[in-house]
Design an enzyme around this catalytic site. Structure first.
Site, mmCIF file in Angstrom:
data_model
loop_
_atom_site.group_PDB
_atom_site.id
_atom_site.type_symbol
_atom_site.label_atom_id
_atom_site.label_comp_id
_atom_site.label_asym_id
_atom_site.label_seq_id
_atom_site.Cartn_x
_atom_site.Cartn_y
_atom_site.Cartn_z
ATOM 1 N NE ARG A 1 -8.197 9.777 5.735
ATOM 2 C CZ ARG A 1 -8.444 8.596 6.025
ATOM 3 N NH1 ARG A 1 -8.079 7.789 5.246
ATOM 4 N NH2 ARG A 1 -9.175 8.430 7.015
ATOM 5 C CD GLU B 1 -14.621 2.331 11.797
ATOM 6 O OE1 GLU B 1 -14.874 3.481 11.941
ATOM 7 O OE2 GLU B 1 -15.427 1.525 11.764
ATOM 8 N N GLY C 1 0.670 -1.234 -0.047
ATOM 9 C CA GLY C 1 0.002 0.072 -0.045
ATOM 10 C C GLY C 1 0.881 1.156 0.207
ATOM 11 C CD GLN D 1 -3.727 10.010 5.084
ATOM 12 O OE1 GLN D 1 -4.215 11.127 4.842
ATOM 13 N NE2 GLN D 1 -3.959 9.167 5.905
ATOM 14 C CG HIS E 1 -4.114 8.170 10.321
ATOM 15 N ND1 HIS E 1 -4.667 7.251 10.895
ATOM 16 C CD2 HIS E 1 -3.396 7.694 9.318
ATOM 17 C CE1 HIS E 1 -4.165 5.944 10.194
ATOM 18 N NE2 HIS E 1 -3.629 6.450 9.322
ATOM 19 C CG ASP F 1 -3.886 -7.483 -5.471
ATOM 20 O OD1 ASP F 1 -3.675 -8.603 -5.058
ATOM 21 O OD2 ASP F 1 -4.549 -7.251 -6.224
ATOM 22 C CG LEU F 2 -2.282 -7.309 0.680
ATOM 23 C CD1 LEU F 2 -2.807 -6.816 2.118
ATOM 24 C CD2 LEU F 2 -0.881 -7.649 0.970
ATOM 25 C CB SER G 1 -8.378 0.409 12.074
ATOM 26 O OG SER G 1 -9.546 1.302 12.096
ATOM 27 C CE1 TYR H 1 -10.415 -0.959 6.884
ATOM 28 C CE2 TYR H 1 -11.408 -0.141 8.783
ATOM 29 C CZ TYR H 1 -10.477 -0.037 7.884
ATOM 30 O OH TYR H 1 -9.008 0.472 8.340
#
Ligand code: G4F
Length: 328
Positions: A180, A124, A9, A13, A175, A51-52, A122, A145
């Site tokens: 962003r 979250e 990634g 940002q 953040h 990618d993952l 996170s 998520y």
């Protein structure tokens, strides 16, 4: 010998700020990036497309570059979008972290080398747990998520305990920065406010204005990621400012800075609300302050100002473009 870092990634940002931070410390930086995404990629970093979702590619990448540190920042990171794409989010954000951990474990078995691993966990994950949230707060994920991030969090802990990998979770609260993505609320607001100021648009449509978040500056937070991997013991840390503000507060800061009243321009639409929302997040980063000697430098009002200034510059150049076109 230069230390080598791999950032999944890198083009996002956080990846871009972390790249600059590590290059400044003379690291050789490699990044896993989606094909075609180069917006924030520092030319001094070496990019690897991928990618993952592809574990075997991760294993061969580790063999090729033999990193000392791996920062797993790649994810489907938009909470609202995760309700539309739950399986994709679970695959990339949840299983993706496990694929990196497993690649590291296999890499150690075949080469004896063991990179340190950072997982972008996170706030979250806390859901509606009472504030302030710290490393001891139980998780209560309220989105696909967040569920995926909880899975990745526990896999990281499990690989640390079961296989003795140096694997850590940074539990980062929101953040932001001028880099962003434009679909996150702070940037959506600064971009629209700047365009409204210059007459390029008149209204801004948002979702829940009462949600409260602990917003810090992304540039400060990447330093914490690095500090976690320099610590002698692998451990998990909350990274936050300790202040909470509503979306409405952010609107007031930004529109106020531009001498505008947001009430004259902002509308709400349930389209931008989530089926399950987190009402308030506010982190307690005392452990990181004490053990890592980390602290945030940019305040809420400075963050709003620097993002607004940046978007004002972009809006001005959009205006210039319109003026040039109409004079031709
Ligand atoms: O900017 P947001 O989309 O960020 P959110 O959902 O808090 O998630 C961000 O921070 C997490 C860390 O806690 C990261 F893990 C995650 O990857 C991401 O970076 O929304 C912030 C708040 C929410 O309560 C949302 O409902 O703003 C509210 N909001 C109101 N109107 C809106 C909008 N959010 C978005 N994106 N767009 C709106 O129009």
């Amino acid at each position: 010998m230069k230390r080598v870092a791999l950032i999944t990634g890198l083009s996002g940002q956080d990846g871009s700020y972390l790249t600059e931070f590590l290059l400044d410390r003379d690291y050789e930086v490699h990044g896993l990036v989606p094909y075609g995404r180069r917006e924030f990629c520092d030319r001094r970093a070496e990019l690897h497309y991928g990618d993952l979702t592809d574990g075997s590619h991760l294993t061969s990448l580790l063999t090729r570059i033999a990193p000392d540190e791996v920062y797993n920042l790649a994810a489907q990171s938009h909470v609202r979008v995760s309700f539309d794409l739950p399986v994709y989010t679970a695959d990339v954000t949840g299983l993706g972290a496990l694929r990196v951990l497993e690649a590291i474990r296999q890499h150690r078995e075949s080469t004896g080398r063991e990179p340190r691993f950072y997982q972008a966990s996170s706030s979250e994950m806390f859901g509606n747990a009472p504030s302030p949230q710290d490393e001891t707060t139980p998780f209560g994920p309220r989105s696909p998520y967040a569920c995926a991030k909880v899975f990745a969090y526990w896999q990281t802990v499990n690989y640390r305990e079961a296989y003795k990998l140096f694997a850590v979770n940074g539990i980062l609260f929101n953040h932001e920065s001028p880099r962003r993505g434009e679909h996150f609320v702070t940037r959506k607001i600064t971009r629209a406010a700047a365009r409204i100021k210059l007459g390029l648009q008149d209204r801004l449509v948002l979702g829940n204005l009462d949600a409260r978040r602990d917003w810090g500056f992304a540039g400060d937070y990447v330093e914490a990621m690095w500090l976690m991997l320099q610590h002698e013991e692998p451990d998990d840390f909350v990274i936050a400012t300790g202040e909470t503000h509503s979306v409405r507060d952010f609107l007031e800061q930004v529109f106020g800075y531009l001498d505008l009243d947001y009430n004259n321009h902002v509308e709400t639409d349930p389209r931008f609300c989530r089926p399950t929302e987190i009402d308030a997040l506010c982190g307690d980063a005392s452990k990181a302050r004490r053990i890592l000697n980390w602290e945030p430098r940019v305040s809420f009002s400075e963050l709003a100002r620097l993002m607004t200034e940046h978007d004002l510059e972009i809006a001005r150049s959009d205006c210039d473009g319109v003026a040039t076109e109409s004079s031709q």
